[in-house]
Design a protein around this motif. Structure first.
Motif, PDB file in Angstrom:
ATOM      1  N   HIS A 107     -32.432  -7.210  14.627  1.00  0.00           N
ATOM      2  CA  HIS A 107     -32.878  -7.126  13.225  1.00  0.00           C
ATOM      3  C   HIS A 107     -31.937  -6.269  12.390  1.00  0.00           C
ATOM      4  O   HIS A 107     -31.781  -6.489  11.190  1.00  0.00           O
ATOM      5  CB  HIS A 107     -34.314  -6.591  13.139  1.00  0.00           C
ATOM      6  N   GLN A 108     -31.270  -5.319  13.041  1.00  0.00           N
ATOM      7  CA  GLN A 108     -30.347  -4.430  12.317  1.00  0.00           C
ATOM      8  C   GLN A 108     -29.128  -5.214  11.821  1.00  0.00           C
ATOM      9  O   GLN A 108     -28.509  -4.855  10.825  1.00  0.00           O
ATOM     10  CB  GLN A 108     -29.870  -3.297  13.231  1.00  0.00           C
ATOM     11  N   TYR A 109     -28.761  -6.254  12.546  1.00  0.00           N
ATOM     12  CA  TYR A 109     -27.594  -7.055  12.175  1.00  0.00           C
ATOM     13  C   TYR A 109     -27.984  -8.141  11.182  1.00  0.00           C
ATOM     14  O   TYR A 109     -27.252  -8.442  10.243  1.00  0.00           O
ATOM     15  CB  TYR A 109     -26.954  -7.676  13.423  1.00  0.00           C
ATOM     16  N   LYS A 165     -30.229  -7.943   9.038  1.00  0.00           N
ATOM     17  CA  LYS A 165     -30.372  -7.263   7.736  1.00  0.00           C
ATOM     18  C   LYS A 165     -29.093  -7.366   6.910  1.00  0.00           C
ATOM     19  O   LYS A 165     -29.122  -7.403   5.687  1.00  0.00           O
ATOM     20  CB  LYS A 165     -30.655  -5.786   8.028  1.00  0.00           C
TER      21      LYS A 165
END
Lengths: 342, 444
Positions: free
Chosen positions: B413-415, B417
């Motif tokens: 999810h961090q990527y 984003k």
């Protein structure tokens, strides 16, 4: 970064939890790309605000939805730490930088009955914030910024509750105690005495851990200690080497080195389950609910949603816990067609 | 011809500063005018005041490391960075490749391109670019990849040799394997070759060869810079006709990276010892080259712990496997000898067809450069740049760990984003599995 209190401190009852979380969601709206790290003070069992479970659970939904990371801190743990510092400093001479009537080292720290040394407790949380920002403020051979903390320690968006622990403890009290061996500092970071919430890190599952080291510590010392500690700390199968490290050259005043550990660990599940139980005890009987529902915009559904958010969170941690005992093999790799002849 | 170095992120800026320091020292100590002139022209530009300014652009998303590097350079008293040759921001990349590549790189593209353009215009002739970066973090890896892409777009015929530092297998950045996979897959399309140093290997050199007790990143960076110096300092090549090569990057790339599937280069140097021991040691080329050859084929990147039992397998017994009895097959090797008696050094051991892949003739696979000037304090110094299976195992480990993490979708999810999708990850994994497969079959 900002700090909010869910329980009671001084005379603020719900300002921290209510207004604080509202500010949090406003910050998210206005500055969506800026990392939001929240230090949240959780009430201790003897909190004399009866409705603190309501405030806490309502706040928690906001924290789960709108914060990037939460560093939960329990009043009881802060008190325990102060007691330990007290025991260590009793009979020891004061360090050169210590002021007279410092509330930690003076008689005022002898804890009695209902009186709690809030200044000293806040001082510990302040130290947490100093450590977490040290790499942003000072140089080092391996810098670690705030947004790197969220990136490395939050594998799934809602599971962002990080257990903080600080070593050495006496750095918070400016007393002059001989520096323990460096390796001891690393071991201490994973002992219950140094954590800012009461939880059992070693018996639960680590999702990720960050070590922010300050002072005269070499990278090889850091690596050696990680190697040493790894075998006693269970990490989730897909993150066996889940260590994020930072080295800041400048130690806290008067000390040669210090360390802050932030652990994303399923032990927080126990804390949340206790919280859910205290909430449910009140909510089942609808005790004091009318005080909240009188406020414009508050509805009972907000309570049930908050409870369901907390339950969901507990289940997410539980799901990972269950995977701990399962033997995990490497996931089968992509196969590449090889066209060449042998 | 001149090389423009682009230092990216904390690692890139720290390593780059050590590299220029070593190069400058070496040039000054050499007392051979043609050598030091060639070296200065290649890496530095003179100013009206007569001091040496590095041909470098410093890029980072936070200011502290660049400031440190620039100050350290000035303190040396012998060289410095250009006052305006740097670009930094305040917030960092958060160890997020997607943030570096999709957001910060594009946002600051114009500013960085302008700095590079200015540096290129100050070169009489451009030999090429060396972006220096790590693959584990966010700026070096993400912004570094984006900048490499920009270089490729703007200077399509220039040589780009990326220097990459691979992180320790354990405990630097948790998402390091994701960042590394994304970087390597992308650079494979953009870079002419990638010269790789692994922190784990360099750490062993520090502890076992240099006897450093408490190893810091500064020690690691100095060893990396030292080995890079051995590669990049002027040398006489077969194509240079008695003068120091004017096309070092081009010649290195054509010597070593003749096939687009094989771009990963490793470096070994001999001898390597604490500087205090050098004066008491004697060196002979036969001994040095014998050790270096065995280091190559047994895949030990240093002179201690060499497995002398490893031999090239007979051709009939060559099979497809990741490591065949510990024997490291090469695609190509470049040997650079520096110092005394280089012309009499016997290098036949490196021309043995048995150590190379069967589909390239050993005359094409092996290149030899020489310089009669000693490097650092070593009377005789040999550098081996290899395109071989040496990096296969570390690459495979990196991909395996990243794939395991990807299977649980942790951190994805961090990527997402920042606009890197699961498909982008899958594409990168596919590219690297192809590279692993190609290197794995080198002996066939």
């Amino acid at each position: 970064m900002f700090t909010l209190q869910c329980g009671k401190q001084r005379s603020c009852k719900s300002t921290g939890s209510g207004l604080g979380t509202r500010v949090l969601s406003l910050l998210e709206e206005e500055f969506p790309d800026v990392c939001r790290i929240v230090t949240a003070v959780y009430p201790s069992a003897e909190d004399d605000v009866i409705t603190s479970p309501y405030n806490t659970v309502l706040a928690m939904q906001e924290l789960t939805e709108h914060a990037d990371c939460v560093l939960p801190v329990e009043n009881q743990s802060l008190l325990d730490i102060l007691n330990k510092i007290d025991a260590m400093s009793y009979g020891t001479k004061l360090g050169p930088g210590v002021k007279r009537n410092n509330c930690v080292t003076s008689g005022g720290s002898r804890l009695s009955g209902a009186q709690k040394p809030f200044d000293a407790m806040n001082n510990i949380v302040a130290n947490l914030l100093l450590n977490i920002t040290s790499s942003t403020r000072f140089e080092g051979s391996l810098n670690m910024d705030l947004n790197e903390i969220a990136m490395n320690l939050v594998p799934f968006p809602r599971l962002h509750y990080l257990v903080p622990s600080l070593t050495p403890l006496y750095s918070l009290a400016d007393v002059s105690i001989p520096t323990k061996r460096l390796d001891q500092m690393f071991s201490d970071a994973f002992s219950k005495d140094h954590q800012l919430i009461r939880a059992n890190l070693k018996h639960s599952l680590f999702l990720a851990s960050a070590l922010m080291v300050r002072g005269d510590v070499h990278m090889s010392d850091l690596r050696r200690n990680i190697e040493r500690l790894r075998s006693s700390l269970p990490f989730v199968s897909w993150n066996q080497e889940g260590w994020k490290t930072g080295l800041c050259s400048v130690p806290p005043v008067g000390h040669s080195h210090s360390m802050l550990a932030l652990s994303n660990n399923t032990c927080v599940k126990a804390t949340f389950m206790e919280l859910r139980d205290s909430f449910t005890k009140l909510y089942k009987k609808k005790a004091h609910l009318h005080h909240y529902l009188h406020v414009d915009g508050m509805e009972q559904s907000i309570f049930s949603e908050a409870l369901s958010s907390l339950t969901g969170l507990i289940e997410d941690y539980h799901h990972l816990d269950v995977s701990k005992s399962r033997l995990q093999r490497d996931t089968p790799r992509l196969r590449i067609a090889t066209g060449s002849s042998s | 011809m001149s090389v423009v170095t682009i230092q990216l992120g904390q690692c890139g800026n720290q390593v780059g500063q050590e590299l220029f320091d070593i190069i400058c020292n070496d040039a000054e100590q050499s007392q051979r005018k043609t050598y030091s002139t060639s070296c200065s022209a290649r890496f530095f530009r003179p100013t009206s005041k007569g001091d040496l300014v590095a041909r470098a652009v410093l890029v980072d998303m936070e200011p502290k490391v660049i400031n440190q590097s620039m100050n350290k350079a000035v303190k040396s008293g012998r060289w410095r960075y250009g006052e305006d040759s740097h670009f930094s921001q305040k917030q960092g990349s958060g160890n997020n490749w997607a943030n570096g590549y999709c957001v910060l790189g594009p946002r600051h593209k114009d500013a960085v391109e302008e700095l590079v353009r200015q540096e290129v215009e100050r070169c009489d002739a451009l030999a090429g670019f060396i972006p220096v970066m790590s693959v584990a973090g966010g700026t070096g890896s993400g912004v570094g990849t984006y900048v490499t892409q920009c270089l490729r777009d703007i200077y399509p015929t220039s040589f780009i040799l990326n220097h990459l530092t691979w992180p320790y297998g354990t405990g630097e950045v948790i998402v390091q394997n994701y960042n590394s996979v994304l970087t390597l897959a992308h650079l494979y399309q953009l870079s002419d070759a990638m010269l790789v140093h692994e922190n784990d290997t360099v750490h062993k050199i520090c502890s076992q060869l240099l006897n450093i007790k408490q190893i810091s990143f500064s020690d690691i960076n100095m060893v990396i810079a030292h080995q890079l110096g051995g590669v990049l300092q002027p040398a006489l090549t077969p194509d240079s006709y008695g003068v120091y090569s004017r096309n070092p990057l081009g010649e290195l790339v054509s010597a070593l990276a003749c096939h687009p599937e094989y771009k990963l280069l490793s470096v070994s140097t001999v001898p390597q010892m604490p500087s205090s021991s050098i004066a008491f040691s004697t060196f002979s080329w036969p001994a040095l080259l014998k050790h270096l050859r065995q280091m190559l084929i047994s895949n030990t990147r240093m002179e201690v712990g060499i497995d002398w039992q490893v031999r090239p397998p007979p051709i009939s017994e060559r099979t497809r496997s990741l490591t065949q009895g510990g024997f490291n097959t090469s695609l190509a090797n470049l040997l650079i000898l520096r110092g005394k008696d280089v012309y009499s050094a016997e290098t036949g051991g490196f021309e043995d067809p048995a150590i190379y892949t069967p589909w390239l003739r050993s005359e094409e696979a092996f290149s030899l450069w020489k310089s009669p000037v000693s490097f650092d304090k070593y009377e005789k110094f040999a550098t081996l740049v290899s395109n071989s299976q040496a990096l296969l195992r570390p690459l495979d480990d990196m991909v395996r760990k990243a794939w395991n993490m990807f299977a649980s979708r942790a951190y994805i999810h961090q990527y997402i984003k920042y606009n890197i999708s699961e498909e982008d990850f899958l594409d990168s994994f596919t590219s690297l599995e192809q590279v692993i497969s190609s290197y794995g079959q080198l002996q066939c």
